[in-house]
Write an enzyme that holds these catalytic residues in place. Structure first.
Site, PDB file in Angstrom:
ATOM      1  N   ALA A 237       0.834  -1.204   0.000  1.00 32.23           N
ATOM      2  CA  ALA A 237       0.000   0.000   0.000  1.00 32.23           C
ATOM      3  C   ALA A 237       0.873   1.260   0.000  1.00 32.23           C
ATOM      4  O   ALA A 237       0.565   2.243  -0.690  1.00 32.23           O
ATOM      5  CB  ALA A 237      -0.919  -0.006   1.220  1.00 32.23           C
TER       6      ALA A 237
ATOM      7  N   VAL B 296       3.924   1.592  -1.232  1.00 28.07           N
ATOM      8  CA  VAL B 296       4.575   1.764  -2.535  1.00 28.07           C
ATOM      9  C   VAL B 296       3.564   2.247  -3.580  1.00 28.07           C
ATOM     10  O   VAL B 296       3.821   3.205  -4.323  1.00 28.07           O
ATOM     11  CB  VAL B 296       5.244   0.436  -2.982  1.00 28.07           C
ATOM     12  CG1 VAL B 296       5.757   0.537  -4.418  1.00 28.07           C
ATOM     13  CG2 VAL B 296       6.369   0.062  -2.025  1.00 28.07           C
TER      14      VAL B 296
ATOM     15  N   ARG C 272      16.352  -6.715  14.549  1.00 22.33           N
ATOM     16  CA  ARG C 272      16.324  -5.888  15.761  1.00 22.33           C
ATOM     17  C   ARG C 272      17.720  -5.276  15.850  1.00 22.33           C
ATOM     18  O   ARG C 272      18.693  -5.994  16.067  1.00 22.33           O
ATOM     19  CB  ARG C 272      16.020  -6.735  16.992  1.00 22.33           C
ATOM     20  CG  ARG C 272      14.660  -7.454  16.925  1.00 22.33           C
ATOM     21  CD  ARG C 272      14.304  -8.076  18.253  1.00 22.33           C
ATOM     22  NE  ARG C 272      13.196  -9.021  18.165  1.00 22.33           N
ATOM     23  CZ  ARG C 272      11.909  -8.679  18.228  1.00 22.33           C
ATOM     24  NH1 ARG C 272      11.563  -7.416  18.352  1.00 22.33           N
ATOM     25  NH2 ARG C 272      10.960  -9.590  18.151  1.00 22.33           N
TER      26      ARG C 272
ATOM     27  N   THR D  17      10.725  -0.098  17.193  1.00 28.27           N
ATOM     28  CA  THR D  17      10.806   0.607  15.905  1.00 28.27           C
ATOM     29  C   THR D  17      10.437   2.086  16.074  1.00 28.27           C
ATOM     30  O   THR D  17      11.121   2.983  15.559  1.00 28.27           O
ATOM     31  CB  THR D  17       9.814  -0.042  14.915  1.00 28.27           C
ATOM     32  OG1 THR D  17      10.068  -1.437  14.883  1.00 28.27           O
ATOM     33  CG2 THR D  17       9.919   0.564  13.528  1.00 28.27           C
TER      34      THR D  17
ATOM     35  N   ASP E 152       1.647  -8.613  18.799  1.00 29.25           N
ATOM     36  CA  ASP E 152       1.310  -8.474  20.225  1.00 29.25           C
ATOM     37  C   ASP E 152       0.132  -7.543  20.514  1.00 29.25           C
ATOM     38  O   ASP E 152      -0.438  -7.592  21.599  1.00 29.25           O
ATOM     39  CB  ASP E 152       2.523  -7.957  21.004  1.00 29.25           C
ATOM     40  CG  ASP E 152       3.639  -8.987  21.090  1.00 29.25           C
ATOM     41  OD1 ASP E 152       3.397 -10.147  20.710  1.00 29.25           O
ATOM     42  OD2 ASP E 152       4.737  -8.626  21.533  1.00 29.25           O
TER      43      ASP E 152
ATOM     44  N   ARG F  28      -6.975 -34.583  29.952  1.00 29.61           N
ATOM     45  CA  ARG F  28      -5.747 -33.906  30.388  1.00 29.61           C
ATOM     46  C   ARG F  28      -5.919 -32.410  30.580  1.00 29.61           C
ATOM     47  O   ARG F  28      -6.834 -31.787  30.020  1.00 29.61           O
ATOM     48  CB  ARG F  28      -4.648 -34.120  29.341  1.00 29.61           C
ATOM     49  CG  ARG F  28      -3.966 -35.442  29.503  1.00 29.61           C
ATOM     50  CD  ARG F  28      -2.914 -35.658  28.431  1.00 29.61           C
ATOM     51  NE  ARG F  28      -2.177 -36.893  28.725  1.00 29.61           N
ATOM     52  CZ  ARG F  28      -1.516 -37.594  27.828  1.00 29.61           C
ATOM     53  NH1 ARG F  28      -1.491 -37.207  26.568  1.00 29.61           N
ATOM     54  NH2 ARG F  28      -0.864 -38.680  28.188  1.00 29.61           N
TER      55      ARG F  28
ATOM     56  N   ARG G 216       5.600 -10.818  25.107  1.00 30.91           N
ATOM     57  CA  ARG G 216       6.656 -10.585  26.103  1.00 30.91           C
ATOM     58  C   ARG G 216       6.168  -9.674  27.226  1.00 30.91           C
ATOM     59  O   ARG G 216       6.422  -9.907  28.386  1.00 30.91           O
ATOM     60  CB  ARG G 216       7.846  -9.937  25.384  1.00 30.91           C
ATOM     61  CG  ARG G 216       9.156 -10.275  25.960  1.00 30.91           C
ATOM     62  CD  ARG G 216      10.283  -9.734  25.133  1.00 30.91           C
ATOM     63  NE  ARG G 216       9.873  -8.937  23.979  1.00 30.91           N
ATOM     64  CZ  ARG G 216      10.561  -8.838  22.860  1.00 30.91           C
ATOM     65  NH1 ARG G 216      11.667  -9.502  22.733  1.00 30.91           N
ATOM     66  NH2 ARG G 216      10.158  -8.059  21.870  1.00 30.91           N
TER      67      ARG G 216
ATOM     68  N   GLU H 159       3.767 -15.566  27.394  1.00 35.52           N
ATOM     69  CA  GLU H 159       5.183 -15.822  27.747  1.00 35.52           C
ATOM     70  C   GLU H 159       5.712 -14.821  28.772  1.00 35.52           C
ATOM     71  O   GLU H 159       6.610 -15.133  29.539  1.00 35.52           O
ATOM     72  CB  GLU H 159       6.063 -15.818  26.491  1.00 35.52           C
ATOM     73  CG  GLU H 159       6.084 -14.485  25.771  1.00 35.52           C
ATOM     74  CD  GLU H 159       7.094 -14.451  24.615  1.00 35.52           C
ATOM     75  OE1 GLU H 159       6.851 -13.728  23.650  1.00 35.52           O
ATOM     76  OE2 GLU H 159       8.114 -15.141  24.696  1.00 35.52           O
TER      77      GLU H 159
HETATM   78  O1  F6P Z   1       7.275  -8.572  19.402  1.00 37.34           O
HETATM   79  C1  F6P Z   1       6.637  -9.678  18.899  1.00 37.34           C
HETATM   80  C2  F6P Z   1       7.174 -10.942  19.489  1.00 37.34           C
HETATM   81  O2  F6P Z   1       6.623 -11.998  18.732  1.00 37.34           O
HETATM   82  C3  F6P Z   1       6.921 -11.142  20.989  1.00 37.34           C
HETATM   83  O3  F6P Z   1       5.633 -11.594  21.279  1.00 37.34           O
HETATM   84  C4  F6P Z   1       7.989 -12.141  21.334  1.00 37.34           C
HETATM   85  O4  F6P Z   1       8.292 -12.093  22.694  1.00 37.34           O
HETATM   86  C5  F6P Z   1       9.131 -11.684  20.502  1.00 37.34           C
HETATM   87  O5  F6P Z   1       8.588 -11.040  19.383  1.00 37.34           O
HETATM   88  C6  F6P Z   1      10.082 -12.763  20.071  1.00 37.34           C
HETATM   89  O6  F6P Z   1      11.102 -12.184  19.339  1.00 37.34           O
HETATM   90  P1  F6P Z   1      12.250 -12.957  18.579  1.00 37.34           P
HETATM   91  O7  F6P Z   1      11.638 -13.620  17.383  1.00 37.34           O
HETATM   92  O8  F6P Z   1      13.216 -11.884  18.190  1.00 37.34           O
HETATM   93  O9  F6P Z   1      12.807 -13.944  19.532  1.00 37.34           O
END
Ligand code: F6P
Length: 322
Positions: A22, A24, A72, A105, A128, A163, A172, A222
Site C-alpha cells: 500500500a 509503494v 532488531r 521501531t 502483540d 488432560r 513478552r 510468555e
Molecule cells: O514482538 C513480537 C514478538 O513476537 C513477541 O511476542 C515475542 O516475545 C518476541 O517477538 C520474540 O522475538 P524474537 O523472534 O526476536 O525472539
C-alpha cells in the site's frame, strides 16, 4: 517531497507485506519515488536500499513475513549508528520514511527524527497488539486465529485423555494474544502479565469449578510473572496431583502464515494513510484504526504504555470458562 523510504523492523508479522504494497502503490500514485530498506535499521546503516515500483509489490498482499526482511538493531540505538543511517538516507535523497513495526521501531524513529531532519510515520506491525492508538495492530488478527486453530486441535487430544494442557503463547509484555484467543477457545484459565497473582485466583477457580470437565486448557502469555508454561505446569501438578498435565509452547508459528482478510484490509488502509500523512508534512506519529476510522497517535504516546485490558473481557472469560 520527491522520494520516500519504507522499511520493516522488529519482529515480523502477517500483513506487513500488504502494508508495504500500500505504501509503494500510494507513493507511485502521487508520483513519489520509493526506496525499500532491507533489514530495517540495520539496512539503513549498512546501505541496503532498493528501488521499489508498482511491480515490485505485485502478488505479495497474501504473503506472510516481510519481503523487506527485518531485524532488531542495537547499533541504531547508538550515536554512530544513527549518524551512518542519516548519511545513507541523504545519499539516496530520502525526505521521509514509513516504518512498519512495534515499540522498538517507533522509539528509534522518534529519537532519530528529533536529531535529523527526516520525517517518520509509523504503521503498527506486531502480533502483540501492545500499542496505544489502534484497535488492532497488523499481525494480531492472523496470530490469534493461528493460536485458535492450534488450540482447537490440542483440545481434541486433551479431551480424549482427560488432560490439562498449559499452552504458552507469545507476548513478552502483553497478554492480549492469550486473552482474546483464550476466550475464543473456551480456555479454563488465562495467565497474563497485566493481571498479577492470577495463578492463585486460577487455583481457587479450579477448586470451585465444575469437577466433571474432562479437559482443561490454561493459556499463558510468555511474559506472565509465573515465568512461562513449564513453571505453571509444575505449580498446577503440585497443587492438583490428580491432574494429568501437559505443556505446549506454540512459539514462532504464531508469527507466520497468510494474513487474514481483516489484516490485509487494515494494513492497506494504514499504509495508504501513512503516505498521505507524510505528504501533508506530519511526523513522529503512528497511524492506527480506532472504531473503523484512521487515527494518528504520537510515537511517544503509542509506545509508552500498554492499553488497559478491557475488564469486561476478563470478567466474561471467568464467567464463561468453568
Ligand atoms: O514482538 C513480537 C514478538 O513476537 C513477541 O511476542 C515475542 O516475545 C518476541 O517477538 C520474540 O522475538 P524474537 O523472534 O526476536 O525472539
Amino acid at each position: 517531497m520527491k522520494k520516500i523510504a519504507v522499511f520493516t523492523s522488529g519482529g515480523d508479522s502477517p500483513g506487513m507485506n500488504a502494508c508495504i504494497r500500500a505504501v509503494v502503490r500510494t507513493a507511485c500514485h502521487h508520483n513519489l519515488e520509493v526506496m525499500g530498506i532491507m533489514h530495517g535499521y540495520e539496512g539503513m546503516i549498512e546501505d541496503e536500499f532498493v528501488p521499489l515500483n508498482k511491480k515490485s509489490v505485485a502478488n505479495i498482499i497474501q504473503r506472510g513475513g516481510t519481503i523487506l526482511k527485518t531485524a532488531r538493531s542495537k547499533r541504531f540505538m547508538t550515536k554512530e549508528g544513527m549518524e551512518q543511517a542519516y548519511k545513507n538516507l541523504v545519499k539516496h535523497g530520502i525526505e521521509g520514511a514509513v516504518c512498519i513495526g512495534g515499540n522498538g521501531t517507533f522509539t528509534g524513529a522518534e529519537e532519530f527524527s528529533n536529531l535529523y531532519p527526516i520525517n517518520f510515520i509509523g504503521c503498527p506491525g506486531t502480533i502483540d497488539n501492545d500499542l496505544v492508538g489502534t484497535d488492532f495492530t497488523i499481525g494480531y488478527d492472523t496470530a490469534i486465529n493461528t493460536v485458535v486453530e492450534a488450540v482447537d486441535k490440542i483440545r481434541d487430544t486433551a479431551e480424549s485423555h482427560d488432560r490439562v494442557f498449559i499452552v504458552e503463547v507469545m507476548g513478552r509484555d502483553a497478554g492480549l494474544i492469550a486473552l482474546r484467543s483464550g476466550i475464543a477457545v473456551g480456555a479454563e484459565g488465562i495467565l497474563i502479565p497485566e493481571t498479577k497473582n492470577d495463578i492463585n485466583k486460577l487455583f481457587l477457580r479450579l477448586e470451585e469449578g465444575r469437577k466433571d470437565k474432562s479437559s482443561k486448557i490454561i493459556m499463558v502469555a510468555e511474559g506472565d510473572e509465573t515465568g512461562g508454561a513449564f513453571n505453571v505446569a509444575k505449580q498446577i501438578s503440585e497443587r492438583f496431583p490428580n491432574y494429568d498435565v501437559r505443556v505446549s509452547i506454540l512459539g514462532h508459528v504464531q508469527r507466520g502464515g497468510s494474513p487474514s482478510c481483516m489484516e490485509r484490509v487494515n494494513a492497506s488502509r494504514m499504509g495508504y494513510a501513512a503516505v498521505e500523512a507524510l505528504i501533508e508534512g506530519k511526523k513522529n506519529i503512528m497511524i492506527g484504526i480506532i472504531n473503523k476510522e484512521i487515527a494518528f497517535t504520537p510515537f511517544s504516546h503509542a509506545i509508552k504504555h500498554i492499553e488497559e485490558l478491557n475488564p469486561h473481557l476478563v470478567k466474561m472469560m471467568e464467567v464463561l470458562a468453568l
